[in-house]
Design an enzyme around this catalytic site. Structure first.
Site, PDB file in Angstrom:
ATOM      1  N   CYS A 166       0.822  -1.198   0.000  1.00 27.43           N
ATOM      2  CA  CYS A 166       0.000   0.000   0.000  1.00 27.43           C
ATOM      3  C   CYS A 166       0.853   1.242   0.000  1.00 27.43           C
ATOM      4  CB  CYS A 166      -0.880   0.058   1.241  1.00 27.43           C
ATOM      5  SG  CYS A 166      -2.017  -1.322   1.353  1.00 27.43           S
ATOM      6  N   GLY A 204      -0.024   0.109  -4.996  1.00 23.26           N
ATOM      7  CA  GLY A 204      -1.327  -0.528  -4.856  1.00 23.26           C
ATOM      8  C   GLY A 204      -2.274  -0.054  -5.925  1.00 23.26           C
ATOM      9  N   ASN A 248      -0.091   1.309   5.798  1.00 19.39           N
ATOM     10  CA  ASN A 248       0.745   0.462   4.953  1.00 19.39           C
ATOM     11  C   ASN A 248       1.484  -0.515   5.857  1.00 19.39           C
ATOM     12  OD1 ASN A 248       3.886   0.947   3.186  1.00 19.39           O
ATOM     13  ND2 ASN A 248       2.438  -0.718   3.003  1.00 19.39           N
ATOM     14  N   GLY A 249       1.329  -1.794   5.591  1.00 19.75           N
ATOM     15  CA  GLY A 249       1.997  -2.807   6.400  1.00 19.75           C
ATOM     16  C   GLY A 249       1.040  -3.910   6.756  1.00 19.75           C
ATOM     17  N   TYR A 283      12.645  -4.294  -5.040  1.00 21.29           N
ATOM     18  CA  TYR A 283      11.553  -4.314  -6.007  1.00 21.29           C
ATOM     19  C   TYR A 283      10.467  -3.250  -5.829  1.00 21.29           C
ATOM     20  CZ  TYR A 283       7.289  -5.645  -8.342  1.00 21.29           C
ATOM     21  OH  TYR A 283       6.152  -5.609  -9.078  1.00 21.29           O
TER      22      TYR A 283
HETATM   23  P1  5GP Z   1       8.088 -14.867 -11.018  1.00 20.11           P
HETATM   24  O1  5GP Z   1       9.058 -15.302 -12.044  1.00 20.11           O
HETATM   25  O2  5GP Z   1       8.509 -15.205  -9.652  1.00 20.11           O
HETATM   26  O3  5GP Z   1       6.688 -15.343 -11.327  1.00 20.11           O
HETATM   27  O4  5GP Z   1       7.986 -13.271 -11.107  1.00 20.11           O
HETATM   28  C1  5GP Z   1       9.160 -12.527 -10.931  1.00 20.11           C
HETATM   29  C2  5GP Z   1       8.899 -11.154 -11.467  1.00 20.11           C
HETATM   30  O5  5GP Z   1       7.870 -10.559 -10.687  1.00 20.11           O
HETATM   31  C3  5GP Z   1      10.090 -10.237 -11.377  1.00 20.11           C
HETATM   32  O6  5GP Z   1      10.221  -9.608 -12.629  1.00 20.11           O
HETATM   33  C4  5GP Z   1       9.742  -9.206 -10.340  1.00 20.11           C
HETATM   34  O7  5GP Z   1      10.106  -7.908 -10.777  1.00 20.11           O
HETATM   35  C5  5GP Z   1       8.268  -9.295 -10.217  1.00 20.11           C
HETATM   36  N1  5GP Z   1       7.837  -9.212  -8.827  1.00 20.11           N
HETATM   37  C6  5GP Z   1       8.470  -9.546  -7.704  1.00 20.11           C
HETATM   38  N2  5GP Z   1       7.717  -9.305  -6.621  1.00 20.11           N
HETATM   39  C7  5GP Z   1       6.570  -8.803  -7.073  1.00 20.11           C
HETATM   40  C8  5GP Z   1       5.401  -8.326  -6.452  1.00 20.11           C
HETATM   41  O8  5GP Z   1       5.241  -8.339  -5.243  1.00 20.11           O
HETATM   42  N3  5GP Z   1       4.433  -7.812  -7.294  1.00 20.11           N
HETATM   43  C9  5GP Z   1       4.564  -7.794  -8.650  1.00 20.11           C
HETATM   44  N4  5GP Z   1       3.582  -7.286  -9.401  1.00 20.11           N
HETATM   45  N5  5GP Z   1       5.660  -8.255  -9.263  1.00 20.11           N
HETATM   46  C10 5GP Z   1       6.642  -8.749  -8.495  1.00 20.11           C
HETATM   47 MG    MG Z   2      10.253  -7.573 -12.861  1.00 23.49          MG
END
Ligand code: 5GP
Ligand code: MG
Ligand code: SF4
Length: 465
Positions: free
Chosen positions: A11, A37, A111-112, A251
């Protein structure tokens, strides 16, 4: 079909005190925090006595328009963008969450994730409290409202002594803006200044957008109170150690933000540089999966002198949902969002720098697209260590089953992803790249050391009973 099938962002929170266009500034603030979010957005405003609110499911820009913003009158406003990590994805759970009680109106944007929410909620219900939502954040409002008799400061102090977990919260009464942060400082929260107005924000990128100056972070365990007398802060709970969420750097946060005292872009570049010290490779070029992989990839390229290419192109206009392609159109999803540049890739030894692997499903389809474009050899370098443990502090990879590195060895992951080589950054190199120490961070999803005891709270966190 939705393309947000990854673990989700958490969030974003924002608050303004002392500006005639408080709601509009909050709207812009939320716009800058949209990456945190995308499920719902809301704003509560106050002119010192009358409180108005609007919240709905959807993106900030879809939820608000000129007319709605004009109705949110006053010099105080708080706002929230949400992706559910606790509670289900329904409008009742959208924030800010507001209660009116004997002492007046209290609204919070959180947030949290609180790890002892179930216990507190049960105790409150046994004493007759009635809950409207399935959110852990509602507990905070109940606790504060209950103990407000001795003043809001006392109510917050009391609440912070009871709740455990991650919280960066902005709170508004009719005439006061308050921000407070858990004693570990798991999630970011900063203070800004725009002429005479004070701003609270999850990230500094939102201050930049409204041209506010960054003043400082809200300290872990601190409460800041902003009212007609200005800003004052006090330590409500002792912060024994910091535990900033390192995944915010890897990330979540926007690269143009500074969080926890450091620029996110610079941090990610340093992670890429750290990777280049751990591996030596012979390759034609290195490429990221945009956008999240870009910064570590640049860092790696600059440090290794292997050229950088944008060998997969992103379509920026992919919405959250669209018509489901038919069965025969395999891997359609990945190609809608990202399309490899075949001319570049054919016959080449390619290194992909990726920010993180969570479940491995997205990476697998993207890697297949690079293979299908004719790459001769594909190596993936990941700018964080293997994610092996669930997060209980607001990042939605909360069940171990979802995490590929909790079940498979590195070589099994390499095979699953269809790679010729796979390397993850080590914890020690990640810490070294941070210019901070191991004790400054929460590293629980990597090493299983939770900064606060989660024994009682294990399992998928939920209020649904
Ligand atoms: P995976 O290969 O594990 O399915 O997805 C990895 C990708 O998801 C990476 O490119 C990373 O940037 C992205 N990613 C990592 N954590 C999250 C998250 O919490 N939310 C979203 N939307 N993407 C994530
Ligand atoms: Mg990615
Ligand atoms: Fe962040 Fe990982 Fe700690 Fe969760 S477990 S707060 S994602 S570092």
């Amino acid at each position: 079909m939705t393309y947000h099938s990854f673990p989700r962002e958490e969030c974003g929170v924002f608050g303004v005190y002392g500006h005639e266009d408080a709601a509009k500034l909050t709207y812009f603030g939320l716009y800058a925090l949209q990456h945190r979010g995308q499920e719902s957005a809301g704003i509560v405003a106050s002119d010192g006595s009358t409180v108005t609110e609007y919240k709905a499911m959807g993106l900030v820009n879809d939820v608000f328009n000129e007319e709605r913003l004009t109705q949110l009158r006053g010099h105080i406003a708080i706002g929230h963008v949400r992706y559910s990590t606790t509670g289900s994805s329904v409008i009742q759970n959208a924030q800010p969450f507001r209660v009116c009680h004997a002492g007046g109106s209290i609204s919070v944007a959180h947030n949290g994730n609180l790890i002892n929410a179930n216990k507190i909620r049960k105790a409150l219900e046994d004493k007759g409290s009635i809950f409207q939502t399935t959110m852990d954040s509602e507990i905070v409002v109940h606790l504060i409202a209950k103990s407000r008799a001795k003043g809001i400061e006392d109510g917050i102090r009391h609440t912070m002594s009871i709740v455990r977990g991650a919280y960066s919260i902005v709170l508004a009464t009719e005439d006061t803006l308050i921000g407070f942060r858990d004693p570990y400082g798991l999630r970011p929260l900063c203070i800004g200044r725009l002429n005479d107005a004070y701003i609270l924000s999850s990230e500094t990128c939102a201050l930049d957008l409204i041209q506010a100056d960054y003043i400082r972070d809200v300290a872990p365990g601190e409460v800041v109170i902003i009212d007609k007398n200005g800003l004052r802060g006090f330590e409500a709970v002792k912060s024994k150690r910091r535990a900033n969420c390192i995944f915010e750097f890897i990330y979540f946060a926007r690269p143009d933000s500074n969080i926890f005292g450091r620029n996110v872009y610079a941090f990610r570049k340093a992670l890429g540089k750290a990777l280049s010290k751990e591996v030596s490779l012979d390759a034609d070029f290195i490429m990221p999966f945009p956008d999240s992989g870009n910064y570590a990839a640049i860092g790696f390229s600059q440090a290794s002198s292997i050229p950088f290419e944008f060998a997969i192109i992103r379509n920026h206009y992919v919405g959250r949902t669209f018509i489901q392609p038919s069965q025969s159109m395999r891997d359609f999803g990945v190609r809608v969002k990202l399309n490899p540049v075949r001319e570049l890739i054919r016959g080449k030894r390619v290194v992909i720098v990726e920010d993180s692997i969570v479940r491995g499903t997205t990476s697998r389809t993207r890697i297949k697209a690079i293979r299908d474009a004719g790459a001769k050899e594909i190596t993936m370098l990941v700018s964080c260590p293997p994610i092996k443990h669930p997060c209980y502090y607001g990042i939605d990879f909360s069940t171990k089953g979802e995490l590929i590195a909790s079940k498979k060895s590195i070589d099994e992951i390499r095979q699953f992803l269809g790679l010729d080589g796979l390397h993850y950054l080590s914890i020690s190199s990640m810490i070294e790249a941070s210019n901070m120490t191991e004790n400054d961070f929460c590293l629980a999803c990597f090493n299983g050391n939770y900064p606060m005891n989660i024994e009682n709270y294990k399992g998928k966190f939920s209020f649904e009973r």
